[in-house]
Design a protein around this motif. Structure first.
Motif, PDB file in Angstrom:
ATOM      1  N   GLU A 177       0.825  -1.210   0.000  1.00 60.47           N
ATOM      2  CA  GLU A 177       0.000   0.000   0.000  1.00 60.47           C
ATOM      3  C   GLU A 177       0.862   1.264   0.000  1.00 60.47           C
ATOM      4  N   LEU A 178       2.133   1.104   0.343  1.00 57.72           N
ATOM      5  CA  LEU A 178       3.034   2.254   0.472  1.00 57.72           C
ATOM      6  C   LEU A 178       3.964   2.399  -0.730  1.00 57.72           C
ATOM      7  N   ARG A 179       3.759   1.628  -1.761  1.00 61.07           N
ATOM      8  CA  ARG A 179       4.629   1.698  -2.929  1.00 61.07           C
ATOM      9  C   ARG A 179       4.571   3.077  -3.596  1.00 61.07           C
ATOM     10  N   LEU A 180       5.712   3.506  -4.120  1.00 57.81           N
ATOM     11  CA  LEU A 180       5.750   4.691  -4.964  1.00 57.81           C
ATOM     12  C   LEU A 180       5.079   4.383  -6.296  1.00 57.81           C
ATOM     13  N   PRO A 181       4.642   5.397  -7.017  1.00 56.59           N
ATOM     14  CA  PRO A 181       4.040   5.155  -8.338  1.00 56.59           C
ATOM     15  C   PRO A 181       5.006   4.431  -9.266  1.00 56.59           C
ATOM     16  N   ASP A 182       4.453   3.600 -10.138  1.00 54.78           N
ATOM     17  CA  ASP A 182       5.275   2.804 -11.039  1.00 54.78           C
ATOM     18  C   ASP A 182       6.188   3.651 -11.912  1.00 54.78           C
ATOM     19  N   ASP A 183       5.754   4.869 -12.257  1.00 53.98           N
ATOM     20  CA  ASP A 183       6.582   5.684 -13.156  1.00 53.98           C
ATOM     21  C   ASP A 183       7.827   6.225 -12.470  1.00 53.98           C
ATOM     22  N   MET A 184       7.960   5.994 -11.167  1.00 55.40           N
ATOM     23  CA  MET A 184       9.159   6.407 -10.446  1.00 55.40           C
ATOM     24  C   MET A 184      10.171   5.262 -10.321  1.00 55.40           C
ATOM     25  N   LEU A 185       9.829   4.088 -10.805  1.00 56.89           N
ATOM     26  CA  LEU A 185      10.626   2.907 -10.526  1.00 56.89           C
ATOM     27  C   LEU A 185      11.466   2.485 -11.718  1.00 56.89           C
ATOM     28  N   SER A 186      12.649   1.966 -11.425  1.00 59.83           N
ATOM     29  CA  SER A 186      13.501   1.355 -12.444  1.00 59.83           C
ATOM     30  C   SER A 186      13.149  -0.110 -12.632  1.00 59.83           C
ATOM     31  N   ASN A 187      12.778  -0.771 -11.539  1.00 56.92           N
ATOM     32  CA  ASN A 187      12.462  -2.194 -11.560  1.00 56.92           C
ATOM     33  C   ASN A 187      11.141  -2.403 -10.830  1.00 56.92           C
ATOM     34  N   ARG A 188      10.066  -2.559 -11.570  1.00 54.94           N
ATOM     35  CA  ARG A 188       8.746  -2.686 -10.961  1.00 54.94           C
ATOM     36  C   ARG A 188       8.527  -4.062 -10.345  1.00 54.94           C
ATOM     37  N   ARG A 189       9.295  -5.046 -10.763  1.00 50.24           N
ATOM     38  CA  ARG A 189       9.095  -6.414 -10.282  1.00 50.24           C
ATOM     39  C   ARG A 189       9.764  -6.652  -8.936  1.00 50.24           C
ATOM     40  N   ASN A 190      10.824  -5.896  -8.645  1.00 50.15           N
ATOM     41  CA  ASN A 190      11.529  -6.029  -7.364  1.00 50.15           C
ATOM     42  C   ASN A 190      11.570  -4.651  -6.723  1.00 50.15           C
ATOM     43  N   TYR A 191      10.600  -4.387  -5.862  1.00 49.00           N
ATOM     44  CA  TYR A 191      10.420  -3.028  -5.365  1.00 49.00           C
ATOM     45  C   TYR A 191      11.631  -2.515  -4.600  1.00 49.00           C
ATOM     46  N   LEU A 192      12.299  -3.372  -3.844  1.00 50.64           N
ATOM     47  CA  LEU A 192      13.434  -2.930  -3.033  1.00 50.64           C
ATOM     48  C   LEU A 192      14.763  -3.018  -3.776  1.00 50.64           C
ATOM     49  N   ASP A 193      14.706  -3.149  -5.087  1.00 52.12           N
ATOM     50  CA  ASP A 193      15.923  -3.043  -5.895  1.00 52.12           C
ATOM     51  C   ASP A 193      16.568  -1.688  -5.613  1.00 52.12           C
ATOM     52  N   PRO A 194      17.879  -1.655  -5.308  1.00 53.66           N
ATOM     53  CA  PRO A 194      18.531  -0.370  -5.024  1.00 53.66           C
ATOM     54  C   PRO A 194      18.344   0.675  -6.122  1.00 53.66           C
ATOM     55  N   LEU A 195      18.188   0.248  -7.361  1.00 52.36           N
ATOM     56  CA  LEU A 195      17.997   1.212  -8.448  1.00 52.36           C
ATOM     57  C   LEU A 195      16.672   1.956  -8.332  1.00 52.36           C
ATOM     58  N   ASN A 196      15.720   1.397  -7.584  1.00 52.11           N
ATOM     59  CA  ASN A 196      14.455   2.104  -7.363  1.00 52.11           C
ATOM     60  C   ASN A 196      14.603   3.228  -6.353  1.00 52.11           C
ATOM     61  N   PHE A 197      15.704   3.223  -5.615  1.00 52.65           N
ATOM     62  CA  PHE A 197      15.868   4.213  -4.552  1.00 52.65           C
ATOM     63  C   PHE A 197      17.239   4.882  -4.645  1.00 52.65           C
ATOM     64  N   ALA A 198      17.520   5.422  -5.829  1.00 53.40           N
ATOM     65  CA  ALA A 198      18.716   6.239  -6.024  1.00 53.40           C
ATOM     66  C   ALA A 198      18.414   7.618  -5.452  1.00 53.40           C
ATOM     67  N   THR A 199      18.622   7.766  -4.164  1.00 53.14           N
ATOM     68  CA  THR A 199      18.244   8.992  -3.462  1.00 53.14           C
ATOM     69  C   THR A 199      19.451   9.592  -2.746  1.00 53.14           C
ATOM     70  N   ASN A 200      19.326  10.859  -2.421  1.00 52.14           N
ATOM     71  CA  ASN A 200      20.353  11.536  -1.639  1.00 52.14           C
ATOM     72  C   ASN A 200      19.786  12.846  -1.119  1.00 52.14           C
ATOM     73  N   PHE A 201      20.513  13.446  -0.193  1.00 53.41           N
ATOM     74  CA  PHE A 201      20.154  14.740   0.354  1.00 53.41           C
ATOM     75  C   PHE A 201      21.206  15.766  -0.038  1.00 53.41           C
ATOM     76  N   GLY A 202      20.762  16.954  -0.358  1.00 55.29           N
ATOM     77  CA  GLY A 202      21.659  18.069  -0.593  1.00 55.29           C
ATOM     78  C   GLY A 202      21.394  19.172   0.408  1.00 55.29           C
ATOM     79  N   PHE A 203      22.432  19.860   0.805  1.00 53.49           N
ATOM     80  CA  PHE A 203      22.294  21.055   1.641  1.00 53.49           C
ATOM     81  C   PHE A 203      21.991  22.219   0.710  1.00 53.49           C
ATOM     82  N   LEU A 204      20.870  22.896   0.924  1.00 56.19           N
ATOM     83  CA  LEU A 204      20.484  23.997   0.044  1.00 56.19           C
ATOM     84  C   LEU A 204      20.147  25.216   0.897  1.00 56.19           C
ATOM     85  N   ARG A 205      20.785  26.328   0.547  1.00 59.45           N
ATOM     86  CA  ARG A 205      20.576  27.573   1.300  1.00 59.45           C
ATOM     87  C   ARG A 205      20.491  28.737   0.333  1.00 59.45           C
ATOM     88  N   ASP A 206      19.511  29.572   0.545  1.00 60.45           N
ATOM     89  CA  ASP A 206      19.419  30.849  -0.158  1.00 60.45           C
ATOM     90  C   ASP A 206      18.837  31.855   0.831  1.00 60.45           C
TER      91      ASP A 206
END
Length: 645
Positions: A137-166
């Motif tokens: 029920e918590l899956r991201l939309p399919d259009d955000m995924l690299s591998n729809r068959r294996n949800y926890l594939d690391p390629l589905n979660f290529a994420t990071n944080f940036g420090f942003l200041r203005d």
């Protein structure tokens, strides 16, 4: 107390591959994603209202959900497992039972993604009329995924944080390239979410990633104008969608200010929160050091969750403040550890709450620079084979740091403990001219964990009464066991550089590797995209827009003698990734090359490349290590190590 989630996998563990996110686990990313957090809280409330709850936890994922949103405090009828060997273990504060003992409950939660097969396996055990709930029920939309068959594939979660200041005349820019298309990604895209210091979402948008190796740049001023935002300091959550090849979002981060006093660069924050970080420098007299804590999860960091201590000391000072979910906190190191002074190094008790943090040094004259701490490993032990490696691997593990032109810069280097098992570091430091000629070597001894022994390279040259024939070069930290000692291979070092004309300072930190050998020890020499040995180079160098120039210091380190000279190609590309010009250079084995973009590419080529240009550093014959920065004449400069893909 540390957050009870798994974020890290030892590179030697089964299933790890070079190029993969070293953090390994993607579950915490899947459950802690900003798009998921609100739905996960709603799911938790629904489960709380459903009456007694049976939880089937076949792959040990319930604990992560509990850490973020709470499960253990619900009315739980029982916790059930699939593996008999897991029966009797504690899950959510209950003794786990085999799923064959699943009893009556109005709701059954299968605490797993891709749960359809798991559900089919226990279909006959589920009480009649019970509601079946899964993490799907918590899956991201399919259009955000690299591998729809294996949800926890690391390629589905290529994420990071940036420090942003203005804010208050201070600005930041995130720059990188679409390297995923080079690995076959068809239509990658960035999903971006900006949080202010209080963790409030300021903006959410998608950014297209155009052709292969096209540049993308996220400018804080442009973001502020685009969304009509007030001044902000916070976190930019970045998710690269539909990627291939790399599950890590790599980037360069530049800071600047209207008055020119803030001028610095650093790079991406490892995407997996760690227990400890180290390499944070204590302030000098007249300096403030601000540790920027970016809460990387949808749960607040409690008071006492973050602590600081001087490296080698057991006396930890804990932060008596809460940091909201996805919030950003400016921790003044001097306020928490008033006794700490350079060259003390600070250890950060991070509790897995945040990714590798940046810090900012503010001098009395208003000048600012930014750097980052590094992950302190908790899973290593001394390797008794390392002292023997010199028989087959020469220098073995080595850490190169640049010595830029001594006529313009002062250089200071410092070894930094970066693993909890490092009670001592038996080290030597060697100084090389750019030609590869060894100029001097100094045995540093068996440095105790509490020792902090900076080497002033400029003063060292004065003591030698010598000059570097090329005017610049590099130093290498290596293990030296002449008096015994132990090592684990996770050697790190810190470089601090001062521009003589302006007294502006930049600093960088990195770890040792084995370089340019055809034989392999464990996972060294590392390769970004294949199995070791890594014997090729592909480095990204973003260029500064006029009137800024770009500097680069490429080092050709070699644990064993390798090819006499590199065969390096420098490709000047416009923001679309099209090559405008190229240069071929040769760097001596064991040597280096310091250059500026204006020296190698003439004004017409740089004008044709335009703003948003970059240089791709490619070599198919050896592995180079590089440092990059921007330079504003004699007024300021920046420096940090480069990244490859």
């Amino acid at each position: 107390m540390a957050l009870t989630i798994e974020t890290y996998t030892n590179p030697g563990a089964k299933g790890w591959r070079p190029g993969n996110n070293i953090g390994g686990s993607t579950l915490f990313k899947a459950l802690g994603h900003p798009l998921v957090a609100a739905r996960a809280r709603s799911l938790r409330e629904r489960l709380a209202a459903s009456g007694p709850l049976a939880i089937y936890d076949p792959v040990d994922q319930a604990g992560c959900f509990d850490a973020f949103y709470g499960l253990s405090d619900l009315d739980i009828a029982g916790v059930y497992v699939q593996k008999i060997e897991d029966a009797g273990s504690m899950r959510l504060g209950r003794t786990a039972k085999p799923v064959t003992e699943l009893g009556d409950a109005p709701t059954v939660l299968i605490a797993a993604f891709d749960a359809h097969k798991l559900a089919d396996q226990i279909r006959d055990l589920i009480p009649k009329g019970a509601e079946l709930v899964t993490f799907d029920e918590l899956r991201l939309p399919d259009d955000m995924l690299s591998n729809r068959r294996n949800y926890l594939d690391p390629l589905n979660f290529a994420t990071n944080f940036g420090f942003l200041r203005d804010q208050d005349g201070h600005h930041t820019t995130v720059s990188s390239a679409n390297y995923w298309s080079g690995y076959g990604a068809k239509d990658p895209e960035l999903w971006l979410c900006l949080f202010d210091a209080g963790g409030t979402k300021l903006a959410e948008w998608r950014e297209p990633l155009n052709g292969t190796h096209s540049l993308f740049r996220i400018d804080s001023g442009e973001v502020r104008a685009r969304f009509g935002l007030p001044g902000f300091t916070g976190s930019l959550f970045m998710h690269a969608l539909r990627v291939a090849g790399h599950d890590v979002v790599k980037y360069a981060l530049d800071i600047s200010s209207d008055d020119g006093l803030a001028f610095s660069c650093t790079h991406d924050a490892n995407a997996w929160p760690a227990d400890l970080y180290a390499g944070l420098p204590a302030p000098k007299e007249g300096e403030r050091v601000i540790l920027w804590i970016q809460n990387s999860h949808p749960v607040a960091i409690p008071p006492g969750g973050i602590g600081l201590n001087i490296m080698g000391s057991q006396d930890v000072s804990w932060l008596d403040a809460s940091i909201p979910a996805f919030g950003t906190y400016a921790l003044d190191v001097g306020a928490v550890l008033p006794e700490a002074r350079w060259p003390n190094q600070i250890e950060v008790q991070a509790g897995r709450y945040f990714v590798r943090p940046r810090y900012e040094v503010i001098k009395a004259d208003g000048r600012r620079r930014i750097g980052h701490a590094n992950v302190e490993r908790t899973d290593l032990t001394p390797d008794p084979r390392i002292p023997e490696l010199s028989r087959v691997l020469g220098k073995g593990y080595l850490l190169p740091l640049p010595v830029p032109p001594v006529s313009s810069f002062r250089t200071e280097v410092l070894a930094t403990p970066m693993a909890t098992c490092q009670h001592e570091l038996p080290l030597a430091v060697t100084l090389y001219d750019a030609s590869g000629k060894e100029m001097a070597r100094r045995f540093l001894g068996r440095l105790a964990r509490r020792d902090s022994a900076p080497v002033d390279v400029t003063a060292w040259l004065d003591e030698l009464g010598a000059a570097l024939p090329s005017g610049y070069g590099h130093v290498e930290f290596t293990y030296d066991f002449r008096e015994g000692g132990e090592a684990d291979g996770w050697l790190h070092g810190f470089g601090r550089y001062e521009q003589l004309a302006s007294h502006h300072v930049a600093e960088t930190i990195f770890g040792a590797h084995i370089y340019n050998t055809p034989i392999v020890y464990k996972d060294e020499p590392q390769s970004y995209a294949a199995k070791p040995p890594g014997l090729t180079t592909r480095l990204f160098l973003r260029l500064g827009d006029a009137p800024l120039d770009t500097l680069c210091h490429l080092i050709y380190p070699a644990s064993l003698p390798w090819r006499a000279h590199s065969s390096t190609v420098l490709s000047l590309c416009n923001k679309s990734g099209a090559e405008i010009a190229r240069r071929e250079i040769a760097i001596a084995c064991g040597g280096s090359l310091f250059w500026r973009a204006s020296d190698l590419f003439h004004a017409g080529e740089r004008a044709e490349a335009g703003n948003g240009a970059y240089v791709l550093v490619v070599d198919s014959t050896c592995r180079l290590f590089g440092f990059h920065g921007l330079i504003d004449g004699d007024r300021a400069f920046s420096l940090d190590h480069m990244f490859g893909f």
